[in-house]
Motif scaffolding. Structure first.
Motif, PDB file in Angstrom:
ATOM      1  N   GLY A 160      46.324  52.666  40.268  1.00  0.00           N
ATOM      2  CA  GLY A 160      46.649  51.415  39.591  1.00  0.00           C
ATOM      3  C   GLY A 160      45.739  51.224  38.405  1.00  0.00           C
ATOM      4  O   GLY A 160      44.510  51.311  38.541  1.00  0.00           O
ATOM      5  N   ASP A 161      46.313  50.976  37.221  1.00  0.00           N
ATOM      6  CA  ASP A 161      45.475  50.938  36.023  1.00  0.00           C
ATOM      7  C   ASP A 161      44.540  49.746  35.967  1.00  0.00           C
ATOM      8  O   ASP A 161      43.645  49.686  35.129  1.00  0.00           O
ATOM      9  CB  ASP A 161      46.337  51.025  34.755  1.00  0.00           C
ATOM     10  CG  ASP A 161      47.263  49.834  34.561  1.00  0.00           C
ATOM     11  OD1 ASP A 161      47.159  48.841  35.301  1.00  0.00           O
ATOM     12  OD2 ASP A 161      48.114  49.901  33.655  1.00  0.00           O
ATOM     13  N   GLU A 162      44.698  48.783  36.892  1.00  0.00           N
ATOM     14  CA  GLU A 162      43.717  47.700  36.980  1.00  0.00           C
ATOM     15  C   GLU A 162      42.404  48.194  37.593  1.00  0.00           C
ATOM     16  O   GLU A 162      41.357  47.582  37.400  1.00  0.00           O
ATOM     17  CB  GLU A 162      44.272  46.522  37.788  1.00  0.00           C
ATOM     18  CG  GLU A 162      44.423  46.746  39.269  1.00  0.00           C
ATOM     19  CD  GLU A 162      45.732  47.444  39.655  1.00  0.00           C
ATOM     20  OE1 GLU A 162      46.090  47.385  40.845  1.00  0.00           O
ATOM     21  OE2 GLU A 162      46.390  48.048  38.768  1.00  0.00           O
ATOM     22  N   ASN A 163      42.459  49.283  38.337  1.00  0.00           N
ATOM     23  CA  ASN A 163      41.274  49.850  39.000  1.00  0.00           C
ATOM     24  C   ASN A 163      40.671  50.913  38.092  1.00  0.00           C
ATOM     25  O   ASN A 163      41.075  52.078  38.119  1.00  0.00           O
ATOM     26  CB  ASN A 163      41.662  50.432  40.351  1.00  0.00           C
ATOM     27  CG  ASN A 163      42.147  49.372  41.309  1.00  0.00           C
ATOM     28  OD1 ASN A 163      41.414  48.450  41.635  1.00  0.00           O
ATOM     29  ND2 ASN A 163      43.386  49.502  41.759  1.00  0.00           N
ATOM     30  N   GLN A 164      39.703  50.498  37.300  1.00  0.00           N
ATOM     31  CA  GLN A 164      39.184  51.350  36.243  1.00  0.00           C
ATOM     32  C   GLN A 164      38.001  52.192  36.709  1.00  0.00           C
ATOM     33  O   GLN A 164      37.093  51.708  37.364  1.00  0.00           O
ATOM     34  CB  GLN A 164      38.763  50.491  35.048  1.00  0.00           C
ATOM     35  CG  GLN A 164      39.948  49.868  34.317  1.00  0.00           C
ATOM     36  CD  GLN A 164      40.650  50.875  33.422  1.00  0.00           C
ATOM     37  OE1 GLN A 164      40.191  51.179  32.318  1.00  0.00           O
ATOM     38  NE2 GLN A 164      41.770  51.405  33.889  1.00  0.00           N
ATOM     39  N   MET A 165      38.047  53.474  36.336  1.00  0.00           N
ATOM     40  CA  MET A 165      36.993  54.462  36.552  1.00  0.00           C
ATOM     41  C   MET A 165      36.919  54.901  38.013  1.00  0.00           C
ATOM     42  O   MET A 165      36.313  54.258  38.849  1.00  0.00           O
ATOM     43  CB  MET A 165      35.636  53.952  36.054  1.00  0.00           C
ATOM     44  CG  MET A 165      35.602  53.789  34.536  1.00  0.00           C
ATOM     45  SD  MET A 165      34.150  52.924  33.910  1.00  0.00           S
ATOM     46  CE  MET A 165      34.649  51.210  34.134  1.00  0.00           C
TER      47      MET A 165
END
Length: 476
Positions: A253-258
């Motif tokens: 999910g692109d909200e969960n970065q790195m």
């Protein structure tokens, strides 16, 4: 490649620190030395490899007993590792392998330094320097980050393409014995572009890689526009280990970065492991995820969420004031060799969290210790009136799971954003209860500041191996 002396003795006997099974590693004698890298964030002084005494019976316990400075500047030592470890037992061609050399990459310089820990393990000495041109020419990579010793070579992840280009990043293979760069590991990278960690399930012939960002996205600090635009890495990749062929991409999910650290089960028959994400851009939380194989494919699910903590705006660094909260910022995790305990460092709040993961799908928090932190920084018991700068960051765990070592720096440019008042180096040891859970800070063990020549300290490796440097070939 510069060589300062002969670096390999082909008459080495079998190394007793190459363990057949996780149980053998747990039962082996405890470490008496720790190796720690330190760097100068201004690049005006030489970085160094420090040796710390970890033997409680020694008069030098908890002190730096030696250091070896690098001959060049601007390296920013970060992660490092052994030339050989227990995975060498999977390959008959390396039956004389010895856990003897530490390969130390410079994340800024793309230069590799090789230290020999023989004949005196307390005084490693530099024997070889591999220049960035060799890494670029032979593998096409730069900004070397993480390395692990595999059965057929040393796997070295690089965040950048040749000469610091923005990508794609990937994995270079190095020779176990000469340390020469052999080639890029990938034969078909599929959709993978960002790199960070690399690990594997050895017996299943499966490798995993994770994602941080390209050099331009990290070297000058966290870029708010890229973070809020969800541009940092947010995927796991699964590969065929022997061929370097990409098999599967899993988006968290692109909200969960790195998506950073990879901690596979130490059980050679298992197909599960943990990874972490640094920050959720929707609520500033951080998380730990479990992967496991379901049929031919892998599934990944969130199993731990750590929320942000509200804070007064005036207590926050400029980068966080618009949010009114301290993000936990999970920057490292470590799994015990017996696969029972998971340690999670929340660099933003300064917490080290212990979880019982005997049921990996349902982690249970069993202890927490706060050291440093962005808001209300906490002290060490040895100096209760002096708040620690930085926060619990790199975590390393002894093979028997009873000792946890922490350092406090992440990456120079990111340090300055989240801890703008500066970071004074420290290393802390905690004793872990491996029966029911629990953590206590060892007040006798506290090298800091001038002990490390004022250099910021990052990763730790332990004599004879540790929880994050070995993969095992046999269950029993």
């Amino acid at each position: 490649m510069r060589t300062t002396e002969h670096v390999h003795d082909r008459d080495d006997h079998n190394d007793p620190t190459l363990y057949r099974t996780p149980a053998d590693a747990v039962a082996a004698p405890p470490e008496t030395l720790a190796y720690v890298v330190g760097f100068d964030p201004t690049a005006q002084r030489a970085d160094a490899l420090f040796t710390v005494d970890t033997d409680p019976a020694s008069p030098a316990y908890g002190r730096v007993v030696s250091h070896a400075e690098l001959p060049d500047l601007g390296n920013e030592l970060h992660h490092f590792g052994w030339n050989a470890c227990s995975s060498a037992l999977a390959h008959a061609g390396h039956h004389h392998a010895s856990r003897r050399y530490l390969i130390v990459p410079g994340l800024r310089s793309s230069r590799l330094h090789v230290f020999d820990t023989a004949p005196d393990p307390s005084r490693p000495h530099l024997v070889k320097v591999i220049e960035p041109g060799e890494l670029a020419a032979k593998a096409g990579y730069s900004r070397p980050h993480t390395l692990h010793c595999g059965p057929d070579g040393v796997f070295l992840s690089g965040l950048g393409g040749a000469d610091g280009a923005d990508g794609p990043g990937g994995v270079a293979l190095l020779d176990h014995e000469s340390f020469e760069v052999l080639r890029a590991w990938e034969s078909d990278r599929g959709p993978q572009r960002f790199a960070y960690d690399v690990w594997w399930h050895l017996r299943q012939n499966i490798a995993m890689t994770s994602e941080w960002g390209s050099p331009s996205m990290i070297e000058d600090g966290l870029v708010p526009e890229l973070l809020l635009g969800r541009r940092y890495g947010h995927c796991l990749h699964f590969w065929e280990l022997d061929s370097g062929r990409h098999l599967q991409r899993v988006d968290l999910g692109d909200e969960n970065q790195m998506v950073l650290e990879l901690r596979p089960s130490h059980d050679p028959e298992a197909t599960w492991g943990f990874t972490n994400t640094v920050v959720n851009v929707e609520d500033l939380s951080a998380s730990v995820w479990l992967w496991d194989r379901e049929g031919e494919d892998f599934a990944v699910r969130k199993v731990i969420t750590i929320p942000a903590e509200p804070a007064q705006t005036e207590d926050l660094p400029p980068a966080l004031r618009p949010f009114g909260a301290v993000p936990p910022l999970i920057t490292d995790i470590d799994l015990s060799v017996d696969d029972h305990w998971l340690y999670v460092s929340a660099w933003g709040t300064g917490d080290l969290l212990q979880y019982d993961v005997s049921d990996p799908l349902h982690p249970r928090q069993t202890a927490a210790v706060r050291l440093g932190g962005i808001v209300g920084p906490q002290p060490h018991p040895a100096e209760p009136d002096v708040p620690l700068t930085g926060g619990a960051q790199m975590v390393e765990l002894s093979r028997d799971g009873r000792r946890v070592y922490l350092t406090n720096s992440l990456y120079a440019s990111w340090d300055d954003q989240f801890y703008p008042a500066g970071i004074d180096p420290w290393m802390v040891k905690l004793d872990a209860d491996t029966s029911h859970g629990g953590l206590s800070v060892d007040s006798r063990f506290f090298p800091r500041g001038a002990d490390f020549l004022g250099l910021r300290v990052h990763q730790t490796r332990l004599q004879g191996g540790d929880a994050s440097s070995d993969s095992y070939c046999y269950r029993r």
